[in-house]
Scaffold this motif. Structure first.
Motif, PDB file in Angstrom:
ATOM      1  N   ARG A  93       0.835  -1.208   0.000  1.00  0.00           N
ATOM      2  CA  ARG A  93       0.000   0.000   0.000  1.00  0.00           C
ATOM      3  C   ARG A  93       0.873   1.263   0.000  1.00  0.00           C
ATOM      4  N   LEU A  94       1.925   1.261   0.825  1.00  0.00           N
ATOM      5  CA  LEU A  94       2.793   2.435   0.932  1.00  0.00           C
ATOM      6  C   LEU A  94       3.557   2.718  -0.363  1.00  0.00           C
ATOM      7  N   ALA A  99       4.078  -0.484  -6.299  1.00  0.00           N
ATOM      8  CA  ALA A  99       3.666  -1.815  -5.849  1.00  0.00           C
ATOM      9  C   ALA A  99       3.514  -2.776  -7.033  1.00  0.00           C
ATOM     10  N   LYS A 100       3.343  -2.221  -8.230  1.00  0.00           N
ATOM     11  CA  LYS A 100       3.250  -3.063  -9.431  1.00  0.00           C
ATOM     12  C   LYS A 100       4.565  -3.792  -9.690  1.00  0.00           C
ATOM     13  N   LYS A 101       5.650  -3.275  -9.116  1.00  0.00           N
ATOM     14  CA  LYS A 101       6.973  -3.875  -9.304  1.00  0.00           C
ATOM     15  C   LYS A 101       7.390  -4.729  -8.120  1.00  0.00           C
ATOM     16  N   LEU A 102       6.439  -5.048  -7.245  1.00  0.00           N
ATOM     17  CA  LEU A 102       6.734  -5.831  -6.041  1.00  0.00           C
ATOM     18  C   LEU A 102       6.109  -7.220  -6.122  1.00  0.00           C
ATOM     19  N   ARG A 103       6.902  -8.251  -5.783  1.00  0.00           N
ATOM     20  CA  ARG A 103       6.401  -9.617  -5.687  1.00  0.00           C
ATOM     21  C   ARG A 103       6.667 -10.109  -4.270  1.00  0.00           C
ATOM     22  N   LYS A 129      -2.314 -11.144  -3.941  1.00  0.00           N
ATOM     23  CA  LYS A 129      -1.177 -11.163  -4.854  1.00  0.00           C
ATOM     24  C   LYS A 129       0.026 -11.905  -4.267  1.00  0.00           C
ATOM     25  N   ILE A 130      -0.048 -12.281  -2.996  1.00  0.00           N
ATOM     26  CA  ILE A 130       1.070 -12.994  -2.372  1.00  0.00           C
ATOM     27  C   ILE A 130       1.207 -14.380  -3.001  1.00  0.00           C
TER      28      ILE A 130
END
Length: 199
Positions: A93-94, A99-103, A129-130
């Motif tokens: 969220r932060l 966040a689109k680049k986070l897995r 998404k986890i």
């Protein structure tokens, strides 16, 4: 002999050099100091391969271009794992658009009890998404060894719980291990370090 033109030219050159140095100083950035443990160049955690809850083999190389947050846990964990998963959702969220680049990758250390269905419901309650990974007991042990993660069963009456390492590992967009974040650190610490890696 009149040397004033020489002096004037020398003064002009000196002033220009000084101006250039001042500008260079203004542009110099203060190096970012990571809030997590900097593992840049570490010789462990170079790769992984394990099946997800849909039976698909997942590897580190497929996530290139994204930041990867990876940690180990189990669904019956009383406090550490729910906190880690809740924090991961908050980090997402932060980060906003980043966040689109986070897995986010969750690896179960208790495949005996953590079925695919249970894992899907568990991680999905925090963030759908986890990515949850589950392997055999041997595959899990090999995976944990690659990341120097400790875990073991601890008897509790008629059942058991799991003691385990609580670090979260962060890979950069090139698939390189860069950071280990402590469990005590905040979502703001995580997001700040991830933004620095993206920059």
């Amino acid at each position: 002999m009149d040397i004033s033109p020489y002096r004037n030219r020398r003064t002009w050159l000196a002033m220009n050099c000084l101006s250039a140095l001042v500008l260079m100083g203004c542009e110099r950035r203060v190096p970012y100091s990571f809030k997590g443990l900097d593992l840049t160049g570490a010789k462990f955690g170079q790769s992984f391969s394990m099946t997800d809850i849909d039976g698909k083999t997942r590897t580190l190389s497929e996530f290139k271009g994204s930041i990867v947050m990876l940690f180990f846990g189990f669904t019956q964990c009383p406090d550490v794992c729910p906190t880690a998963l809740g924090r991961a959702a908050e980090v997402s969220r932060l980060l906003g658009e980043d966040a689109k680049k986070l897995r986010i990758v969750f690896v179960t250390i208790d495949p005996e009890r953590d079925t695919e269905t249970l894992l899907r419901d568990y991680v999905g309650a925090f963030d759908k998404k986890i990515i949850a990974l589950r392997g055999s007991a041997a595959a899990t042990a090999d995976f944990a060894k690659e990341f120097k993660v400790f875990y073991q069963k601890v008897a509790t009456g008629q059942s058991y719980t799991m003691d385990h390492t609580t670090l979260t590992y962060i890979f950069d967009t090139q698939g390189l291990l860069r950071l280990a974040m402590k469990h005590e650190q905040t979502a703001s610490d995580f997001s700040a370090d991830i933004k620095a890696l993206l920059a």
